[in-house]
Design a protein around this motif. Structure first.
Motif, short mmCIF file in Angstrom:
data_model
loop_
_atom_site.label_atom_id
_atom_site.label_comp_id
_atom_site.label_asym_id
_atom_site.label_seq_id
_atom_site.Cartn_x
_atom_site.Cartn_y
_atom_site.Cartn_z
N LYS A 187 0.84 -1.20 0.00
CA LYS A 187 0.00 0.00 0.00
C LYS A 187 0.87 1.25 0.00
N SER A 188 0.53 2.19 -0.88
CA SER A 188 1.29 3.42 -0.99
C SER A 188 0.41 4.62 -0.65
N TRP A 189 1.06 5.72 -0.29
CA TRP A 189 0.34 6.95 -0.01
C TRP A 189 -0.34 7.48 -1.26
N VAL A 190 0.32 7.39 -2.39
CA VAL A 190 -0.27 7.92 -3.62
C VAL A 190 -1.52 7.13 -4.00
N GLY A 191 -1.49 5.82 -3.76
CA GLY A 191 -2.68 5.01 -4.01
C GLY A 191 -3.83 5.40 -3.11
N SER A 192 -3.53 5.64 -1.83
CA SER A 192 -4.57 6.03 -0.88
C SER A 192 -5.18 7.37 -1.25
N VAL A 193 -4.33 8.32 -1.66
CA VAL A 193 -4.84 9.63 -2.08
C VAL A 193 -5.72 9.49 -3.33
N GLY A 194 -5.28 8.66 -4.26
CA GLY A 194 -6.06 8.43 -5.48
C GLY A 194 -7.41 7.80 -5.17
N GLY A 195 -7.42 6.81 -4.27
CA GLY A 195 -8.68 6.19 -3.88
C GLY A 195 -9.60 7.17 -3.20
N CYS A 196 -9.04 8.03 -2.37
CA CYS A 196 -9.83 9.04 -1.66
C CYS A 196 -10.48 10.01 -2.64
N LEU A 197 -9.71 10.49 -3.61
CA LEU A 197 -10.25 11.46 -4.57
C LEU A 197 -11.35 10.83 -5.43
N LEU A 198 -11.15 9.58 -5.82
CA LEU A 198 -12.17 8.90 -6.63
C LEU A 198 -13.44 8.67 -5.81
N THR A 199 -13.28 8.37 -4.53
CA THR A 199 -14.45 8.16 -3.66
C THR A 199 -15.21 9.46 -3.44
N LEU A 200 -14.49 10.58 -3.30
CA LEU A 200 -15.16 11.88 -3.18
C LEU A 200 -15.96 12.18 -4.44
N LEU A 201 -15.41 11.82 -5.59
CA LEU A 201 -16.14 11.99 -6.84
C LEU A 201 -17.39 11.12 -6.85
N ALA A 202 -17.27 9.89 -6.34
CA ALA A 202 -18.43 9.00 -6.26
C ALA A 202 -19.51 9.59 -5.34
N SER A 203 -19.09 10.28 -4.27
CA SER A 203 -20.07 10.88 -3.36
C SER A 203 -20.85 12.00 -4.05
N VAL A 204 -20.20 12.71 -4.96
CA VAL A 204 -20.90 13.75 -5.74
C VAL A 204 -21.95 13.11 -6.63
N VAL A 205 -21.60 11.98 -7.25
CA VAL A 205 -22.54 11.26 -8.11
C VAL A 205 -23.73 10.76 -7.29
N VAL A 206 -23.46 10.19 -6.12
CA VAL A 206 -24.55 9.70 -5.26
C VAL A 206 -25.47 10.84 -4.85
N CYS A 207 -24.88 11.98 -4.50
CA CYS A 207 -25.68 13.15 -4.11
C CYS A 207 -26.58 13.60 -5.25
N ARG A 208 -26.06 13.59 -6.48
CA ARG A 208 -26.86 13.99 -7.64
C ARG A 208 -27.97 13.00 -7.93
N CYS A 209 -27.68 11.71 -7.70
CA CYS A 209 -28.68 10.67 -8.00
C CYS A 209 -29.77 10.60 -6.93
N PHE A 210 -29.45 11.02 -5.69
CA PHE A 210 -30.43 10.95 -4.60
C PHE A 210 -30.50 12.32 -3.93
N PRO A 211 -31.10 13.29 -4.61
CA PRO A 211 -31.10 14.68 -4.12
C PRO A 211 -31.86 14.89 -2.81
#
Length: 280
Positions: A187-211
């Protein structure tokens, strides 16, 4: 290629079952996660029994976990039978303690410790899932099943894992700093940061789908809690396997290992998001 096909098929079946049961109804969701609790408790007990001197009573310990999950689900839907399940759960915990007087086991203290640890580590988190999705309308008193909060939790976990793996594979050679080399050298720090950013993007999608659910800020906070505690959950299981000297927790999922390997992140993320929802 054959191994990849098996891994893909197994993962797809697991994901479809989880999504289907969660979305279908609270009854289907309860049955799926209660059976999952029993299976993971059994897998944990088999693992520690084979690698230590402990001899956890697998049927009793697994039944206790099922009763705890049942008790909380029944309590959340207002069933008058919930207290009976809580009482039976307490009785089984007493049985686990008293039975060591008669088993003549090699290490009774270890039996107690690991049995109760498995209840805290596995049964308690799964029992908290209805606290995320069962709501009571204060005006009408009717129960509402809001499956989006449970499904979002697992979507965020999967997104974080996928993002961390892909970004880590692609960029770790340029940013080699390890996240926790003593426990999980890959496990690397860069991987963790990448996973975090992608998950934040997923949260935006979820918010848009379930307003009508949570605000954008709360969904992003929800995602951050899942990322942090999901990563810790993964590391906790890695520590467990390292202590026991095994690569996988089991082999029930072809190409993936054991159920605990697939659900390790959820075991810490579930209580964390429940506390997050209570606090915010």
């Amino acid at each position: 290629m054959k191994n990849l096909a098996v891994r893909t098929l197994t993962g797809a079946v697991y994901v479809l079952l989880l999504i289907g049961c969660t979305v279908w109804s609270p009854v289907a969701s309860f049955l799926f996660f209660s059976l999952l609790t029993v299976a993971v408790l059994s897998e944990f007990a088999v693992l520690v029994n084979s690698r230590t001197e402990a001899r956890i009573n697998i049927p009793i310990n697994s039944l206790a976990g099922f009763l705890l999950v049942s008790a909380v689900w029944l309590s959340c839907v207002g069933s008058p039978d919930a207290h009976k399940c809580f009482a039976l759960y307490g009785a089984l915990l007493l049985y686990i303690m008293v039975s060591e007087l008669y088993r003549n086991a090699k290490s009774p203290l270890q039996d107690w410790a690991l049995a109760f640890a498995s209840q805290i580590y596995i049964a308690v988190p799964f029992s908290m899932l209805p606290l995320l999705c069962i709501m009571v309308d204060e005006s009408s008193g009717s129960m509402q099943y809001q499956w989006v909060y449970v499904l979002a939790l697992f979507v965020f976990l999967w997104t974080n894992d996928t993002g961390a793996y892909l970004v880590g594979c692609g960029l770790s050679r340029y940013f080699p700093a390890k996240l926790f080399p003593r426990i999980s050298p890959k496990k690397s720090w860069v991987g963790s940061v990448g996973g975090c950013l992608l998950t934040l993007l997923a949260s935006v999608v979820v918010c848009r789908c379930f307003p009508g659910s949570l605000s954008m800020g709360k969904w992003m906070g929800y995602a951050m809690v899942v990322v942090v505690f999901g990563t810790w959950g993964d590391l906790v299981e890695s520590l467990l396997k390292r202590q026991l000297g095994v690569k996988d927790s089991g082999n029930i999922l072809p190409g993936h290992g054991g159920l605990l390997d697939r659900l390790d992140s959820a075991l810490l993320a579930i209580p964390a998001v429940v506390l997050y929802n209570v606090a915010f």
